[in-house]
Design an enzyme around this catalytic site. Structure first.
Site, short mmCIF file in Angstrom:
data_model
loop_
_atom_site.label_atom_id
_atom_site.label_comp_id
_atom_site.label_asym_id
_atom_site.label_seq_id
_atom_site.Cartn_x
_atom_site.Cartn_y
_atom_site.Cartn_z
N ASN A 198 0.62 12.47 -5.25
CA ASN A 198 1.50 11.38 -4.80
C ASN A 198 1.28 10.95 -3.34
O ASN A 198 2.15 10.37 -2.72
CB ASN A 198 2.97 11.70 -5.09
CG ASN A 198 3.48 12.92 -4.36
OD1 ASN A 198 2.72 13.57 -3.65
ND2 ASN A 198 4.75 13.22 -4.51
N GLU A 240 9.21 20.60 10.85
CA GLU A 240 7.84 20.24 10.46
C GLU A 240 7.04 19.76 11.67
O GLU A 240 5.85 20.09 11.81
CB GLU A 240 7.89 19.18 9.35
CG GLU A 240 8.42 19.76 8.04
CD GLU A 240 8.75 18.72 6.98
OE1 GLU A 240 8.56 17.50 7.22
OE2 GLU A 240 9.22 19.12 5.89
N TYR A 295 5.42 24.17 3.01
CA TYR A 295 6.18 24.00 1.76
C TYR A 295 6.98 25.26 1.39
O TYR A 295 7.27 25.47 0.21
CB TYR A 295 5.23 23.62 0.63
CG TYR A 295 4.88 22.15 0.60
CD1 TYR A 295 5.88 21.16 0.53
CD2 TYR A 295 3.56 21.72 0.64
CE1 TYR A 295 5.56 19.81 0.50
CE2 TYR A 295 3.24 20.35 0.60
CZ TYR A 295 4.24 19.41 0.53
OH TYR A 295 3.92 18.06 0.49
N LYS A 332 -1.63 12.81 2.36
CA LYS A 332 -2.21 13.97 1.68
C LYS A 332 -3.70 13.72 1.38
O LYS A 332 -4.19 12.58 1.53
CB LYS A 332 -1.41 14.24 0.40
CG LYS A 332 0.07 14.63 0.68
CD LYS A 332 0.86 14.78 -0.61
CE LYS A 332 2.29 15.21 -0.34
NZ LYS A 332 3.09 15.31 -1.61
N HIS A 383 3.57 12.62 2.23
CA HIS A 383 4.76 13.46 2.47
C HIS A 383 5.62 12.81 3.55
O HIS A 383 5.09 12.26 4.51
CB HIS A 383 4.34 14.85 2.95
CG HIS A 383 5.47 15.63 3.56
ND1 HIS A 383 6.34 16.38 2.80
CD2 HIS A 383 5.89 15.74 4.85
CE1 HIS A 383 7.26 16.93 3.60
NE2 HIS A 383 7.00 16.56 4.85
P1 IDP Z 1 8.98 15.05 -1.77
O1 IDP Z 1 7.51 15.10 -1.38
O2 IDP Z 1 9.34 13.71 -2.34
O3 IDP Z 1 9.91 15.48 -0.65
P2 IDP Z 1 9.47 17.67 -2.97
O4 IDP Z 1 10.48 17.96 -4.03
O5 IDP Z 1 9.76 18.15 -1.58
O6 IDP Z 1 9.19 16.10 -2.98
O7 IDP Z 1 8.08 18.27 -3.46
C1 IDP Z 1 7.00 18.38 -2.57
C2 IDP Z 1 5.75 17.94 -3.27
O8 IDP Z 1 5.49 18.82 -4.36
C3 IDP Z 1 5.82 16.56 -3.94
O9 IDP Z 1 5.58 15.49 -3.04
C4 IDP Z 1 4.72 16.69 -4.98
O10 IDP Z 1 3.43 16.51 -4.39
C5 IDP Z 1 4.88 18.13 -5.42
N1 IDP Z 1 5.73 18.24 -6.60
C6 IDP Z 1 7.06 18.06 -6.68
N2 IDP Z 1 7.51 18.23 -7.93
C7 IDP Z 1 6.42 18.54 -8.67
C8 IDP Z 1 6.23 18.84 -10.06
O11 IDP Z 1 7.15 18.85 -10.87
N3 IDP Z 1 4.95 19.10 -10.43
C9 IDP Z 1 3.90 19.09 -9.58
N4 IDP Z 1 4.03 18.82 -8.27
C10 IDP Z 1 5.28 18.54 -7.82
MG MG Z 2 10.10 17.31 0.23
#
Ligand code: IDP
Ligand code: MG
Length: 152
Positions: free
Chosen positions: A115, A129, A52, A12, A118
């Site tokens: 974070n 994807e 997303y 990212k 992805h």
């Molecule tokens: P993942 O990336 O571990 O698969 P997902 O639930 O698919 O997690 O969420 C996609 C992305 O959305 C996460 O990597 C993170 O960057 C963001 N995200 C997920 N949950 C939250 C939240 O509670 N607050 C803000 N951003 C979030």
């Molecule tokens: Mg995800």
């Protein structure tokens, strides 16, 4: 064939800005996975929304899209036996506060909304994807290391 499983991994904008591209690639490469496609690209809002789309009802969807379009990302396809599930383990839990040390998120970031990486969550979503990010297909090269990593 199990060895041909593929996953979509994206560094990212924060991971790119913070100089973590090399380290992240290194972890997947040293494990024994094969890099099948890679490009740096800054995507449009509509493209990030599509990537997303499963999260479109979440309260953080708008800020997530802002985050993804905020700079260039590195999009990759990695191949290997169990690469989807193992890739998720290498990456660590979604919230870095819960990611184990030794995982990418556990070692390099603090907030869920920053974070750095992805990874596809299932074989089916990986296919979707990869088709979205690499519509022209990927190079089907075979590493000379194959038989040093796989018995068969
Ligand atoms: P993942 O990336 O571990 O698969 P997902 O639930 O698919 O997690 O969420 C996609 C992305 O959305 C996460 O990597 C993170 O960057 C963001 N995200 C997920 N949950 C939250 C939240 O509670 N607050 C803000 N951003 C979030
Ligand atoms: Mg995800």
């Amino acid at each position: 064939m199990a060895n041909s499983e593929v996953t979509f991994i994206m560094i990212k904008p924060d991971g790119v800005q913070r100089g973590l591209i090399g380290d992240i690639i290194c972890r997947f490469e040293k494990k024994g996975f094969f890099l099948k496609a890679m490009k740096m690209v800054q995507v449009e809002r509509s493209f990030a929304e599509k990537h997303y789309s499963d999260l479109s009802t979440k309260s953080f969807f708008g800020s997530l899209v802002e985050y993804i379009v905020s700079g260039p990302v590195v999009a990759m396809v990695w191949q290997g036996k169990g690469v989807v599930a193992t890739g998720r383990k290498i990456i660590g839990a979604t919230n870095p506060a819960a990611s184990e040390p030794g995982t990418i998120r556990g070692d390099y970031c603090i907030e869920v909304s920053r974070n750095i990486i992805h990874g596809s969550d299932a074989v089916e979503s990986a296919q979707k994807e990869i088709a979205l990010w690499f519509p022209d297909g990927i190079i089907d090269w075979r590493s000379a290391n194959h038989s040093w990593i796989y018995e068969n």
